[in-house]
Write a protein that holds these residues in place. Sequence first.
Motif, short mmCIF file in Angstrom:
data_model
loop_
_atom_site.label_atom_id
_atom_site.label_comp_id
_atom_site.label_asym_id
_atom_site.label_seq_id
_atom_site.Cartn_x
_atom_site.Cartn_y
_atom_site.Cartn_z
N LEU A 35 28.09 31.57 51.07
CA LEU A 35 27.30 32.69 50.52
C LEU A 35 28.06 33.45 49.43
CD1 LEU A 35 26.05 34.14 53.93
CD2 LEU A 35 24.79 32.63 52.38
N THR A 36 27.30 33.95 48.47
CA THR A 36 27.88 34.83 47.46
C THR A 36 28.06 36.22 48.07
OG1 THR A 36 25.69 35.28 46.62
CG2 THR A 36 26.92 33.52 45.54
N GLU A 37 28.72 37.10 47.32
CA GLU A 37 29.24 38.35 47.86
C GLU A 37 28.18 39.25 48.51
OE1 GLU A 37 31.74 40.30 45.04
OE2 GLU A 37 32.31 41.88 46.43
N ASN A 38 26.97 39.21 48.01
CA ASN A 38 25.89 40.02 48.59
C ASN A 38 24.74 39.14 49.10
OD1 ASN A 38 26.71 42.90 48.13
ND2 ASN A 38 26.94 42.07 46.05
N THR A 39 25.07 37.93 49.51
CA THR A 39 24.07 37.00 50.03
C THR A 39 22.95 36.77 49.01
OG1 THR A 39 24.59 37.97 52.19
CG2 THR A 39 22.80 36.42 52.19
N GLU A 40 23.33 36.82 47.70
CA GLU A 40 22.32 36.51 46.68
C GLU A 40 21.90 35.05 46.80
OE1 GLU A 40 25.41 37.73 45.99
OE2 GLU A 40 25.29 39.41 44.56
N GLY A 71 34.75 40.75 44.75
CA GLY A 71 35.42 41.67 43.83
C GLY A 71 35.46 41.05 42.44
N PRO A 72 36.67 40.92 41.85
CA PRO A 72 36.75 40.41 40.48
C PRO A 72 36.13 39.01 40.31
CG PRO A 72 38.93 40.45 41.54
CD PRO A 72 38.00 41.23 42.41
N SER A 73 36.22 38.19 41.33
CA SER A 73 35.73 36.80 41.21
C SER A 73 34.28 36.64 41.71
CB SER A 73 36.66 35.86 41.97
OG SER A 73 36.89 36.31 43.29
N HIS A 74 33.55 37.76 41.77
CA HIS A 74 32.18 37.78 42.29
C HIS A 74 31.28 36.69 41.72
CE1 HIS A 74 27.98 39.05 41.46
NE2 HIS A 74 27.98 39.44 42.72
N ASP A 75 31.44 36.37 40.43
CA ASP A 75 30.49 35.45 39.77
C ASP A 75 30.72 33.98 40.11
OD1 ASP A 75 29.84 37.81 38.54
OD2 ASP A 75 30.17 37.10 36.48
N LEU A 97 43.15 31.94 36.00
CA LEU A 97 42.03 31.05 35.59
C LEU A 97 41.29 31.66 34.40
CD1 LEU A 97 39.95 28.68 36.00
CD2 LEU A 97 38.76 30.18 37.61
N VAL A 98 41.00 32.96 34.50
CA VAL A 98 40.27 33.64 33.40
C VAL A 98 41.06 33.53 32.10
CG1 VAL A 98 39.44 35.88 32.57
CG2 VAL A 98 39.04 35.21 34.95
N SER A 153 41.14 40.13 48.51
CA SER A 153 41.13 40.81 47.21
C SER A 153 40.28 40.08 46.18
CB SER A 153 42.57 40.90 46.68
OG SER A 153 43.02 39.62 46.24
N GLY A 154 39.93 38.82 46.45
CA GLY A 154 39.17 38.03 45.48
C GLY A 154 40.04 37.39 44.42
N GLU A 155 41.36 37.56 44.49
CA GLU A 155 42.27 37.05 43.46
C GLU A 155 42.79 35.65 43.79
OE1 GLU A 155 43.41 37.41 40.55
OE2 GLU A 155 45.39 36.44 40.56
#
Length: 635
Positions: A161-166, A230-234, A356-357, A334-336
Amino acid sequence: MSKLVKIIFLVSLVAIIASCGKKQGQALLASNAAQKVYVAPGEKDEVYAFMSGGFNGQIGVYGIPSARLFKIIPVFSLFQENSYGSDEETKDMLLTSKGYVTWDDSHHPELSLTNGNHDGRWLFINGNNTPRIARIDLTTFETKEIIEIPNTAGNHASPFLTENTEYAMSATRFSIPIPQKDIAIEEMGKGKFNGSISMIKIDPKDGKMSVELQMLAPAFSYDLSRCGKGPSHDWCFFTTYNTEQAFQMIEVGASKNDKDYVMAFNWVKAKACKDAGKAKDFSGVYYHNYLPENAPAVAEKMSGVKLLDPKDCPGVAYFLPTPKSPHGSDVDPSGEYIAAGGKLASVIAVHSYSKLVKAIEDKANFSGEVMGIPIMKYESTLAGEVKKPCLGPLHTEFDNNGFAYTSCFVSSEVVKWDVKSREVVQHMPAFYSIGHLSVVGGDNKKPYGKYLVALNKITKDRYLPVGMELAQSAQLWDISGSTAELLSDFPTVGEPHYAQMIPAAMLKDKTKKIFPLEENKHPYGIKSEKDARIERNGNQVHIYMTSIRSHFKPDKVEVKKGDMLHFHVTNLEQDYDVPHGFAINGSTLPNLLIMPGQTKTMKWEAKEVGVYPFYCTDFCSALHQEMQQYIRVSP
Ligand SMILES: [Cu+2]
């Protein structure tokens, strides 16, 4: 005493003292551990554990720390205890484009997320064999929805799942011709086979699933995934193996490359490319089944998907080289950091999201491409490696104190390591052959920590033998202190492939107690005994029946040979924990188990002349045995 005798004496004395100390220590430890798992009569467990049943296609609900099994939730498999998949209300839940499929190989339970933390609304799980995703409602602990995934084979990397169950992500374990056709197997690696990544949209209001988009991918095997936070949400990160694209003796052929890949997939960009018209209409037949509250399941046959070619959406995905045949790809709180456990690797590679970014910005970090997906240089995205952690690192979860826990299949252990320094701080032995592990909230932004469960494949000498097939097992660890402590081990039902755990406080007070009778909208439901009746339409006989302690209405059912009877039984009770059962003596169909206020239907053909008892199967009152009546079948 000679010198030699003296030495032998001293050595044995030291050994005796040491062994006494060890025994005492173990006994102390054992009683301390026993206290920590003891849940006194009337007390409740602290945590719910949802364990996949693997090849039994179900989910087991356990209490932690007691390890007591509370319930089995049937998902993909028939469950004759309560007629799931057999009664007229639930049987269409198991319809697929391949027919009525009453089994699956279920792997990865996933609790719904809000802002990267479990929210206690739903539980999702994949069917790996006949590609499906199911959604369980955590107010009723019932499977409410199953969606089939088209254009895929082996839905293993699912349903992450994505961060907000999108979205729930799903990827192919087996690459195949998409769409299916007759192609020489030798052509597998020549662009004739493909994998696919599917984005299953989840409605934030009611959890309803739909296929938003599929993306073609190279013909690798896609194994596991986690999405960013967090930062890697997408992004979501999928592991791949068999990047060699071996098509025979895969055990050898898929283990040649020193590195396979983690695929970093930008789901936000994929959706934007679809919205910009870059995805094409494509074939794909699949079923979407859901169970409205207290009503028969609705099965919809769907056709067609939007398919994206990665070449048409630059930047949608990157391959991060990762040693060797990686299994888990797990994102820290942390999403890092993205920890990737390679089944044949001697290190745990930890990728850095921020590196990566940066690496994407400078094309000098690209070492090649496949299907338009750039391959990054290993060091360009690497935060570092956990050196010599264990043999066969597989899957990592995190606690609330900055530590990671990785299961290691080959050396049968869990290694605890520091996420920032990547130093190993503890080896925790497992008996035997651990696969996944689970920490309470271990994939969340804020893990609850405290308990870790190791999910083991083999038990050998752990329990009383019960014939050739032994129970698989789970082991409970207390990870709240600086040194993790083994508390207990316990057998499981089916294969505990993966589990997720959530504090009991988040669920227990939301549990539904009854179906309110006044809200019963079942087409054959009735609200009182006054409405109990028998209606005949040709040879179709509908029996609107009620059950309440301790009788059914109508009392007698009289029909003709050859009639088809539809028993629609409404349980009139409005009292918590008073289900009634309904079984016909000698019927080939299983028992109905009907919750208070619920209606369920059994079809029964009057094949032979005679008198057939029916009765309540769920002990309901002092006169439960008297809750029995008759069907008379006349010529
Ligand atoms: Cu798995």
